[in-house]
Design a protein around this motif. Sequence first.
Motif, PDB file in Angstrom:
ATOM      1  N   LEU A   3       9.876  51.581  10.307  1.00 56.38           N
ATOM      2  CA  LEU A   3      11.120  50.790  10.285  1.00 56.38           C
ATOM      3  C   LEU A   3      11.335  50.090  11.618  1.00 56.38           C
ATOM      4  O   LEU A   3      11.708  48.913  11.667  1.00 56.38           O
ATOM      5  CB  LEU A   3      12.317  51.695   9.982  1.00 56.38           C
ATOM      6  N   ASN A   4      11.095  50.815  12.699  1.00 56.04           N
ATOM      7  CA  ASN A   4      11.287  50.215  14.021  1.00 56.04           C
ATOM      8  C   ASN A   4      10.369  49.025  14.256  1.00 56.04           C
ATOM      9  O   ASN A   4      10.703  48.116  15.013  1.00 56.04           O
ATOM     10  CB  ASN A   4      11.082  51.259  15.116  1.00 56.04           C
ATOM     11  N   ALA A   5       9.221  49.040  13.565  1.00 58.07           N
ATOM     12  CA  ALA A   5       8.268  47.949  13.745  1.00 58.07           C
ATOM     13  C   ALA A   5       8.610  46.750  12.856  1.00 58.07           C
ATOM     14  O   ALA A   5       8.088  45.656  13.044  1.00 58.07           O
ATOM     15  CB  ALA A   5       6.859  48.438  13.445  1.00 58.07           C
ATOM     16  N   ALA A  28      17.228  43.294  -1.384  1.00 57.55           N
ATOM     17  CA  ALA A  28      15.783  43.139  -1.544  1.00 57.55           C
ATOM     18  C   ALA A  28      15.034  44.181  -0.718  1.00 57.55           C
ATOM     19  O   ALA A  28      14.085  44.825  -1.192  1.00 57.55           O
ATOM     20  CB  ALA A  28      15.363  41.730  -1.139  1.00 57.55           C
ATOM     21  N   ILE A  29      15.498  44.342   0.524  1.00 55.73           N
ATOM     22  CA  ILE A  29      14.808  45.267   1.413  1.00 55.73           C
ATOM     23  C   ILE A  29      14.977  46.710   0.927  1.00 55.73           C
ATOM     24  O   ILE A  29      14.056  47.528   1.007  1.00 55.73           O
ATOM     25  CB  ILE A  29      15.309  45.080   2.861  1.00 55.73           C
ATOM     26  N   ALA A  30      16.167  47.008   0.386  1.00 55.93           N
ATOM     27  CA  ALA A  30      16.407  48.354  -0.131  1.00 55.93           C
ATOM     28  C   ALA A  30      15.388  48.694  -1.218  1.00 55.93           C
ATOM     29  O   ALA A  30      14.798  49.779  -1.225  1.00 55.93           O
ATOM     30  CB  ALA A  30      17.827  48.454  -0.675  1.00 55.93           C
ATOM     31  N   VAL A  39      14.561  44.481  10.926  1.00 59.39           N
ATOM     32  CA  VAL A  39      15.464  45.597  11.212  1.00 59.39           C
ATOM     33  C   VAL A  39      16.064  45.452  12.609  1.00 59.39           C
ATOM     34  O   VAL A  39      15.356  45.227  13.581  1.00 59.39           O
ATOM     35  CB  VAL A  39      14.697  46.930  11.099  1.00 59.39           C
ATOM     36  N   LEU A  40      17.404  45.552  12.662  1.00 59.60           N
ATOM     37  CA  LEU A  40      18.081  45.476  13.952  1.00 59.60           C
ATOM     38  C   LEU A  40      18.015  46.828  14.659  1.00 59.60           C
ATOM     39  O   LEU A  40      17.830  46.903  15.870  1.00 59.60           O
ATOM     40  CB  LEU A  40      19.542  45.078  13.726  1.00 59.60           C
ATOM     41  N   GLY A  41      18.176  47.876  13.883  1.00 60.62           N
ATOM     42  CA  GLY A  41      18.112  49.208  14.466  1.00 60.62           C
ATOM     43  C   GLY A  41      18.343  50.243  13.382  1.00 60.62           C
ATOM     44  O   GLY A  41      18.685  49.897  12.249  1.00 60.62           O
ATOM     45  N   LEU A  42      18.122  51.518  13.724  1.00 63.32           N
ATOM     46  CA  LEU A  42      18.349  52.549  12.718  1.00 63.32           C
ATOM     47  C   LEU A  42      18.909  53.799  13.368  1.00 63.32           C
ATOM     48  O   LEU A  42      18.737  54.037  14.572  1.00 63.32           O
ATOM     49  CB  LEU A  42      17.059  52.849  11.954  1.00 63.32           C
ATOM     50  N   ILE A  73      18.472  58.048   6.623  1.00 65.41           N
ATOM     51  CA  ILE A  73      18.189  57.084   7.695  1.00 65.41           C
ATOM     52  C   ILE A  73      19.039  55.852   7.401  1.00 65.41           C
ATOM     53  O   ILE A  73      18.923  55.244   6.327  1.00 65.41           O
ATOM     54  CB  ILE A  73      16.698  56.694   7.753  1.00 65.41           C
ATOM     55  N   ASN A  74      19.947  55.530   8.328  1.00 64.80           N
ATOM     56  CA  ASN A  74      20.802  54.347   8.159  1.00 64.80           C
ATOM     57  C   ASN A  74      20.197  53.174   8.910  1.00 64.80           C
ATOM     58  O   ASN A  74      20.020  53.218  10.119  1.00 64.80           O
ATOM     59  CB  ASN A  74      22.205  54.634   8.688  1.00 64.80           C
ATOM     60  N   VAL A  75      19.918  52.122   8.168  1.00 67.87           N
ATOM     61  CA  VAL A  75      19.245  50.970   8.768  1.00 67.87           C
ATOM     62  C   VAL A  75      20.226  49.814   8.857  1.00 67.87           C
ATOM     63  O   VAL A  75      20.949  49.528   7.904  1.00 67.87           O
ATOM     64  CB  VAL A  75      18.033  50.542   7.906  1.00 67.87           C
ATOM     65  N   LYS A  76      20.263  49.184  10.006  1.00 71.68           N
ATOM     66  CA  LYS A  76      21.052  47.953  10.134  1.00 71.68           C
ATOM     67  C   LYS A  76      20.077  46.789  10.246  1.00 71.68           C
ATOM     68  O   LYS A  76      19.133  46.829  11.036  1.00 71.68           O
ATOM     69  CB  LYS A  76      21.955  48.005  11.368  1.00 71.68           C
ATOM     70  N   LEU A  77      20.319  45.753   9.424  1.00 73.30           N
ATOM     71  CA  LEU A  77      19.404  44.616   9.383  1.00 73.30           C
ATOM     72  C   LEU A  77      19.937  43.487  10.253  1.00 73.30           C
ATOM     73  O   LEU A  77      21.118  43.435  10.568  1.00 73.30           O
ATOM     74  CB  LEU A  77      19.265  44.118   7.944  1.00 73.30           C
ATOM     75  N   LYS A  78      19.036  42.553  10.568  1.00 70.20           N
ATOM     76  CA  LYS A  78      19.493  41.363  11.294  1.00 70.20           C
ATOM     77  C   LYS A  78      20.263  40.463  10.345  1.00 70.20           C
ATOM     78  O   LYS A  78      21.236  39.835  10.717  1.00 70.20           O
ATOM     79  CB  LYS A  78      18.298  40.617  11.895  1.00 70.20           C
TER      80      LYS A  78
END
Lengths: 419, 227
Positions: free
Chosen positions: A109-111, A253-255, A115-118, A241-246
């Motif tokens: 995810l970090n790569a 779609a990403i989900a 993804v803005l952050g998680l 894992i909570n992901v924040k997107l740009k």
Amino acid sequence: MNYKLILDIAKSLLLARWKQTLVAAIGVTFSIAMFIALLGFMTGLNDLLDGLILNRTAHVRLFNEIKPNPNQPINASDAYKTHHNFIESVKAVGGRLEIYNNAAIIKTLNADPRVLGLAPKITAQVLYNSGATDITGIVSGIDVDAETKLFFFNDYIVSGKVNDLKNIANSIVLGKGVAEKLLANIGDIVQVTTSKGDIMPLRVVGFFQSGVLDIDKVQSYASISTTQKLLGKGNGYITDINVKLKDLTLAPAIAKEYAQLFRVDTEDIQTANAQYETGSSVRTTISYTVGITLLIVAGFGIYNILNMMIYEKMDSIAILKATGFSGKDVRRIFIAISLSIGVFGAFLGLISGFLLSAIIDQIPFNNPGLPAVKTYPINYSLSFYIIGTIFSIITTYLAGFFPAQKASKIDPVIIIRGK
Amino acid sequence: MSQIVLQAKNINKSFHDPITVKVLNNINFSINKGEFVSIIGKSGCGKSTLLYILSTMDTDYEGELLIDKQEMKNKKEAQLAKIRNEKIGFVFQFHYLLNEFTVLKNVMLPGLKLAKYNAKEVEHRAMEKLKILGIENEALKKANQLSGGQKQRVAIARALINDPLIIMGDEPTGNLDKKNSENVFDIFKQLTQEFNQTLLIVTHDQSFARNTNRIIEMEDGRIINDK
Ligand SMILES: Nc1ncnc2c1ncn2[C@@H]1O[C@H](COP(=O)(O)OP(=O)(O)O)[C@@H](O)[C@H]1O
Ligand SMILES: [Mg+2]
């Protein structure tokens, strides 16, 4: 075309009746100012309310849901492949909330450039022990830094220090409602029972208030390691894992993509919070409707003034036509008058709208549910100013068009004969 | 060889409100360059109606009208406006000055519209016209600060600004006292004599008409005398 001459004549007619034109312009000013202040305030409120939920909600949440396996053994049977199979009382089996191999998932995810952050998270069902009674609740194990950076965790801490959660072992930040029920103060020790029956003492280092009462009555926060201990799990244990997107709009779609890729359950923000979108759009629609109604009223003001002006200036229009100005020239003169009123009024309206917004922005707004907000929220988006200007120009053009059309059709013979 | 400035061929006009009344009956005449023509006749005989047709402002008639040898029928409103601007100067019974503007600006307006000269030149020419009419000292006053006789002279200056082919007047001295009427007449006379200006003036003032080159007399929508 001789625009300079047309503008010159328009200006003289306008200045000869400057009081009425000023009143008409003030009508436009008022409506534009209200339009901007109203939209700024409503949108500010929208942002605030959305922020209440949306800011703190992951764009994509990865988790494991305990549910029955969708692939029941009967589906594997070739004989019944084409049949409808009814199976009753299916039970979930071997359910584990843990996200397997989460270190690898986090790395992937970090790569991901989208993804803005998680922020990893553990959710633990607990009972807070208060004398003879137990209060059910949830302790979330969080990565304090990631949670603060991505989900503004800091904003909701009403007392105590957020970093203590990280620095003091076995510490907890209690929801304001929980703390009230437990009569707990900062520095106190509270007993927490896990769903497996283990009891653990935790030190209170702060209070947390989300503004949503139902959450504050059950929710508390601890660090990830404290929560792992609480649950008796190893230090690789993570449930969410909570992901924040740009770009938030890509969330659905990403989900789906992550669900496939990591074989976990996912939920996107749009699905989780559909109702808040509706509330926002209703408020925005109301603001636009009110603003545009005001503008239309102002438009009628201009229409009246122009009609009166044309009635008064019949002679002037007749002689202009007799000496060689065409109907088109006359129409342009009156449209120029109308547009000048509109542009002048709109310009003042933009300034007054901004000032009005700035004043509203200073009015104290103390809601115990919204600790981070001290004054009424205002959104200063440039788009309101642009939309306000465009609408005012369109309405004043239309308000001017019909009287101007009438002026252009005046027959000089009828006027001159009447003298 | 004299040059025809304006020609009316078989002009007929009727009003249909409330009943059809024929107000102009077979009007035929032409005006040569430099002529000072007056139209006389009893009130209601159709003089104004005829003048509005000749001035291209009224287009609802039968027959032919030629100005500067051009047929006026079938021209569009904007084209007619351009012809009025360029070729016709007007003086009405009422002065029709724009009170929002100075005297000078009033005179300049048709010139600025024509835009044959730039604003500076139009202003200079407007000053010259005001000088011809002896009111150059009033140039910077607002139009409503002048006396009736002065206003009518400003209106004449305005009619002159584009050096029109013909000046038309509908009882231009009708609102003036005897002294001012004579003054305006003298100006018209001077314009024909010094500048070879063509003039067509409707009047009911017999002494005014008697001093023009040619009198067209009308009765009940017809020309009964042209000499
Ligand atoms: N708009 C109109 N509708 C009907 N009749 C009209 C209209 N204008 C003028 N008339 C009539 O046409 C006739 C000629 O009018 P006019 O040309 O003004 O006369 P004059 O200028 O010679 O006094 C008059 O009988 C008048 O009543
Ligand atoms: Mg008349």
